[in-house]
Motif scaffolding. Structure first.
Motif, PDB file in Angstrom:
ATOM      1  N   SER B  58       0.844  -1.192   0.000  1.00 30.47           N
ATOM      2  CA  SER B  58       0.000   0.000   0.000  1.00 30.47           C
ATOM      3  C   SER B  58       0.871   1.231   0.000  1.00 30.47           C
ATOM      4  CB  SER B  58      -0.944   0.003   1.199  1.00 30.47           C
ATOM      5  OG  SER B  58      -0.242   0.359   2.361  1.00 30.47           O
ATOM      6  N   GLY B  59       0.349   2.303  -0.587  1.00 32.06           N
ATOM      7  CA  GLY B  59       1.113   3.543  -0.678  1.00 32.06           C
ATOM      8  C   GLY B  59       1.711   3.718  -2.052  1.00 32.06           C
ATOM      9  N   LEU B  60       2.297   4.854  -2.247  1.00 29.12           N
ATOM     10  CA  LEU B  60       2.837   5.242  -3.552  1.00 29.12           C
ATOM     11  C   LEU B  60       4.316   5.569  -3.379  1.00 29.12           C
ATOM     12  CD1 LEU B  60       1.944   6.073  -6.491  1.00 29.12           C
ATOM     13  CD2 LEU B  60       1.713   8.398  -5.577  1.00 29.12           C
ATOM     14  N   CYS B  61       5.135   5.141  -4.345  1.00 32.52           N
ATOM     15  CA  CYS B  61       6.556   5.478  -4.278  1.00 32.52           C
ATOM     16  C   CYS B  61       7.126   5.698  -5.677  1.00 32.52           C
ATOM     17  CB  CYS B  61       7.343   4.386  -3.551  1.00 32.52           C
ATOM     18  SG  CYS B  61       7.246   2.766  -4.327  1.00 32.52           S
ATOM     19  N   ARG B  62       8.264   6.384  -5.724  1.00 31.90           N
ATOM     20  CA  ARG B  62       9.024   6.527  -6.961  1.00 31.90           C
ATOM     21  C   ARG B  62      10.347   5.829  -6.753  1.00 31.90           C
ATOM     22  NH1 ARG B  62      10.802  11.546  -7.888  1.00 31.90           N
ATOM     23  NH2 ARG B  62      10.799  11.450 -10.157  1.00 31.90           N
ATOM     24  N   LYS B  72      10.510   5.547 -11.823  1.00 31.42           N
ATOM     25  CA  LYS B  72       9.220   4.921 -12.130  1.00 31.42           C
ATOM     26  C   LYS B  72       8.356   4.914 -10.875  1.00 31.42           C
ATOM     27  CE  LYS B  72      10.888   1.895 -15.826  1.00 31.42           C
ATOM     28  NZ  LYS B  72      11.267   0.522 -16.172  1.00 31.42           N
ATOM     29  N   ALA B  73       7.058   5.104 -11.072  1.00 31.45           N
ATOM     30  CA  ALA B  73       6.126   5.121  -9.935  1.00 31.45           C
ATOM     31  C   ALA B  73       5.522   3.738  -9.718  1.00 31.45           C
ATOM     32  CB  ALA B  73       5.025   6.141 -10.182  1.00 31.45           C
ATOM     33  N   TYR B  74       5.388   3.359  -8.461  1.00 31.57           N
ATOM     34  CA  TYR B  74       4.762   2.076  -8.103  1.00 31.57           C
ATOM     35  C   TYR B  74       3.744   2.314  -7.001  1.00 31.57           C
ATOM     36  CZ  TYR B  74       8.648   0.068 -10.681  1.00 31.57           C
ATOM     37  OH  TYR B  74       9.536  -0.243 -11.666  1.00 31.57           O
ATOM     38  N   THR B  92       9.278   8.320  -0.996  1.00 31.34           N
ATOM     39  CA  THR B  92       7.894   8.123  -0.536  1.00 31.34           C
ATOM     40  C   THR B  92       7.392   9.412   0.096  1.00 31.34           C
ATOM     41  OG1 THR B  92       8.667   7.327   1.606  1.00 31.34           O
ATOM     42  CG2 THR B  92       8.279   5.672  -0.074  1.00 31.34           C
ATOM     43  N   VAL B  93       6.132   9.744  -0.177  1.00 34.05           N
ATOM     44  CA  VAL B  93       5.542  10.931   0.452  1.00 34.05           C
ATOM     45  C   VAL B  93       4.473  10.527   1.465  1.00 34.05           C
ATOM     46  CG1 VAL B  93       6.043  12.553  -1.398  1.00 34.05           C
ATOM     47  CG2 VAL B  93       3.949  11.202  -1.490  1.00 34.05           C
TER      48      VAL B  93
END
Lengths: 103, 103
Positions: B58-62, B72-74, B92-93
């Motif tokens: 879960s969550g968003l990272c580059r 790349k974003a995952y 990560t934000v």
């Protein structure tokens, strides 16, 4: 015993108190539940639903149960019991690794 | 699949980057190893020994791999592969939950 065997682990973490406490939930073969986690230096109050046994895996902490006036110190290999629908305060000055046994 | 079944979990956590990354080590029945963890908002560089697959729970990272120029974003349910003896940068934000599969 430095490990817990034959468990199902939940991939998503539990994060409390703005990241001061992080745990992962474990389901055991007998249907019981535990969490394995870490507490970073802080003074926190945890509320219980079910009764729980807090096993300190590493690190040092001071604990005061809801209906007690005295603080008690716990360290590696020690544990304390918390009643259902109660609370405890915990103070840590270093990283504390723990296992919380529910039931 | 939100859980990993039939594992042995190490009680003591792995803490990296001053608490920005926390994980617990899992040993599987086939002898393979994984870690289940969380990354708090940060920009970190991880070095690999063994090759690994990073599964974002879960969550968003580059992410930028060692020999690539592009980020790349995952996000939830995606994964990326990292070669042995290499590294990757991750930004990560928000909180990112992950499973790292070694092998």
């Amino acid at each position: 015993m430095s490990t817990i065997q034959n468990v199902t682990v939940t991939k998503k973490s539990n994060v409390y108190f703005d990241g001061k406490c992080i745990s992962h939930t474990l389901l055991l073969a007998d249907g019981s539940q535990k969490t394995v986690g870490v507490i970073f230096p802080s003074s926190l109050t945890f509320n219980t639903g079910r009764p729980e046994t807090m096993e300190i895996v590493s690190g040092l902490c001071r604990v005061r149960l809801a209906n007690e006036t005295e603080w008690k110190a716990y360290e590696d290999g020690q544990q304390f019991e918390v009643a259902a629908n109660s609370s405890f305060e915990i103070e840590t000055v270093d990283q504390v690794d723990y296992v919380c046994h529910f039931g």
